[in-house]
Design an enzyme around this catalytic site. Structure first.
Site, PDB file in Angstrom:
ATOM      1  N   SER A  65       6.548  -1.155   0.414  1.00  0.00           N
ATOM      2  CA  SER A  65       6.682  -0.088   1.413  1.00  0.00           C
ATOM      3  C   SER A  65       8.100   0.109   1.928  1.00  0.00           C
ATOM      4  CB  SER A  65       5.732  -0.337   2.575  1.00  0.00           C
ATOM      5  OG  SER A  65       5.942  -1.612   3.122  1.00  0.00           O
ATOM      6  N   HIS A  76       1.003   2.911  -0.850  1.00  0.00           N
ATOM      7  CA  HIS A  76       2.072   3.867  -1.161  1.00  0.00           C
ATOM      8  C   HIS A  76       2.060   4.311  -2.621  1.00  0.00           C
ATOM      9  CE1 HIS A  76       4.009   3.643   2.737  1.00  0.00           C
ATOM     10  NE2 HIS A  76       3.674   2.374   2.733  1.00  0.00           N
ATOM     11  N   LYS A  84      -2.135   7.811   4.351  1.00  0.00           N
ATOM     12  CA  LYS A  84      -0.810   8.209   3.862  1.00  0.00           C
ATOM     13  C   LYS A  84      -0.999   9.478   3.016  1.00  0.00           C
ATOM     14  CE  LYS A  84       0.712   3.481   4.420  1.00  0.00           C
ATOM     15  NZ  LYS A  84       1.102   3.618   5.827  1.00  0.00           N
TER      16      LYS A  84
HETATM   17  C1  LIG Z   1       1.661  -1.328   2.147  1.00  0.00           C
HETATM   18  C2  LIG Z   1       0.826  -0.960   3.340  1.00  0.00           C
HETATM   19  N1  LIG Z   1      -0.413  -1.472   3.439  1.00  0.00           N
HETATM   20  C3  LIG Z   1      -1.205  -1.178   4.482  1.00  0.00           C
HETATM   21  C4  LIG Z   1      -0.775  -0.349   5.507  1.00  0.00           C
HETATM   22  C5  LIG Z   1      -1.666  -0.065   6.662  1.00  0.00           C
HETATM   23  O1  LIG Z   1      -2.325   1.136   6.487  1.00  0.00           O
HETATM   24  P1  LIG Z   1      -2.883   1.968   7.709  1.00  0.00           P
HETATM   25  O2  LIG Z   1      -1.744   2.712   8.294  1.00  0.00           O
HETATM   26  O3  LIG Z   1      -3.921   2.832   7.093  1.00  0.00           O
HETATM   27  O4  LIG Z   1      -3.483   0.992   8.683  1.00  0.00           O
HETATM   28  C6  LIG Z   1       0.484   0.223   5.428  1.00  0.00           C
HETATM   29  C7  LIG Z   1       0.942   1.168   6.488  1.00  0.00           C
HETATM   30  O5  LIG Z   1       1.864   1.010   7.191  1.00  0.00           O
HETATM   31  C8  LIG Z   1       1.320  -0.102   4.324  1.00  0.00           C
HETATM   32  O6  LIG Z   1       2.569   0.400   4.235  1.00  0.00           O
END
Ligand SMILES: Cc1ncc(COP(=O)(O)O)c(C=O)c1O
Length: 399
Positions: free
Chosen positions: A187, A215, A246
């Site tokens: 990310s 992502h 996202k």
């Molecule tokens: C790699 C990754 N996994 C999980 C999440 C968490 O997702 P959510 O925003 O749906 O709670 C994020 C979000 O920031 C993320 O970047």
């Protein structure tokens, strides 16, 4: 008499310290929908910080379906799934996700964060279990591993030799279960996990694989099916994680895997058992978004055209964009104060890019994290690049 303000004053002291250390965050306010040109803190800016990869938050079909589901099924469910919070639309969405991801079944959680915590906590339940995690995995994976009873091992980012050495070590300890956990697309860096190597090691040492494609969904793989599809490894990955917040543009997370995994989570996952189900409008938005992924491949094409163009221009100008392979492109500055100044100056000039500093990224790798979307025009990207160049020169980040 209890003095609420005084009793909680210790938090204020910590906040003051954060301010002194330049680690204090102000919340920016979005005064418009999440769009390539957004109004942020009353200023019209090119928005390079959202995860709205395909622009689906405002896609007319997504909004229309959300409206229909809201009208038909009400604002919320007022119950957890296992009591009376499962409408057939919730099951329909899970079937849709499973079909899309190429798995037998799926199960939806309230957020991607809850999903990652849940998988680690629900499956890795013994001290004889081991979670082996990439150093740069998302915070929700780290927290999930902490809540799990399993032992934890970290390997350096994408370092397959270290992963193998951990796998050897846990084998010698006669581990009960071993789970290798990785982001599909990282990310903060935008690089892709080496899934073929991970799968080969998992097979060799009898480990399970969990991939967080937060992502990657809507970004890589056939029609945006994610990294397992990108590497043609869909049937080799035990647990695929995704978010609905996202690319999908709404809210939530999911596990896509076997029927047994779904069934097990329905029985055991605390995040599923003890938290209410999705509001119908969110379910409707997600249903429409997955349909768009299947039927409007031009959006992904445009996302990649924009990504290549923007990345190419930044590289030409001499910015350090790390090892990014996807629409997440870091501009590595390597200094906390300068990164925040860069971000502030860009905002003054009409470009919104969040500066990311320690502890979100390691010290020395502080960066601007840019994300282009399918809906940015060439004009938006040129405007942003010109401003990045101007401020980059001003601050001595590039010559
Ligand atoms: C790699 C990754 N996994 C999980 C999440 C968490 O997702 P959510 O925003 O749906 O709670 C994020 C979000 O920031 C993320 O970047």
């Amino acid at each position: 008499m209890i003095n609420v303000k005084k009793d909680l004053a210790f938090l204020g002291e910590e906040i003051n310290q954060l301010k002194k250390d330049n680690l204090y965050r102000e919340l920016f306010i979005l005064d418009s929908a999440q769009q390539p040109l957004s109004i942020i803190n009353s200023r019209k800016v090119v928005n390079l910080s959202s995860n709205n990869y395909l622009g689906l938050t405002t896609h007319p079909k997504v909004i229309q379906r959300a409206r229909e589901y809201l009208e038909k099924w009400g604002a919320g469910t007022s119950a957890v799934r296992t009591i009376i919070g499962t409408m057939h639309i919730h099951n329909d969405l899970e079937k849709k996700i499973a079909m899309f991801k190429g798995t037998e079944a799926s199960i939806v959680f309230q957020s991607g964060f809850a999903t990652n915590v849940s998988v680690n906590q629900t499956i890795m339940t013994s001290e004889e279990d081991f979670i082996i995690s990439d150093q740069l995995n998302h915070a929700s994976i780290i927290d999930g591993a902490r809540l799990a009873k399993a032992q934890r091992l970290i390997y350096k980012h994408k370092d397959m030799a270290e992963l193998e050495s951990h796998l050897k070590e846990v084998k010698s300890k006669r581990a009960r279960r071993v789970l290798i956990v990785t982001d599909g697309v990282f990310s903060m860096d935008g690089d892709i996990a080496p899934l073929p190597d991970i799968a080969a090691l998992a097979e060799k040492y009898g480990a399970l694989i969990m991939v967080d494609d937060a992502h990657a969904t809507g970004v890589v793989g056939k029609n945006g099916r994610g990294t397992p599809s990108h590497f043609d490894l869909t049937d080799q990955i035990h647990i695929q994680i995704g978010t609905l917040s996202k690319t999908i543009g709404a809210m939530g997370g999911y596990v896509a895997s076997t029927l047994e995994v779904r069934d097990y989570f329905v029985q055991k996952a605390r995040q599923f058992l003890f938290s209410s189900s999705h509001p119908p409008a969110v379910v409707g938005a997600c249903m429409a978004a997955f349909e768009i992924l299947e039927t409007e491949p031009n959006l992904m094409e445009q996302l990649w055209n924009n990504t290549k163009y923007f990345k190419g221009r930044l590289k030409e100008l001499g910015f350090n964009t790390g090892h990014s392979e996807t629409p997440i492109t870091p501009i590595i500055v390597g200094d906390s104060a300068k990164t925040l100044r860069f971000s502030d100056r860009l905002f003054e000039e009409g470009v919104f890019v969040q500066g990311i500093v320690f502890p979100t990224v390691p010290r020395g790798t502080e960066r601007l994290r840019t994300i282009v979307t399918a809906t940015h025009s060439k004009g938006d990207l040129d405007f942003a690049v010109d401003k990045i160049k101007k401020i980059g020169n001003e601050l001595g980040v590039v010559k």
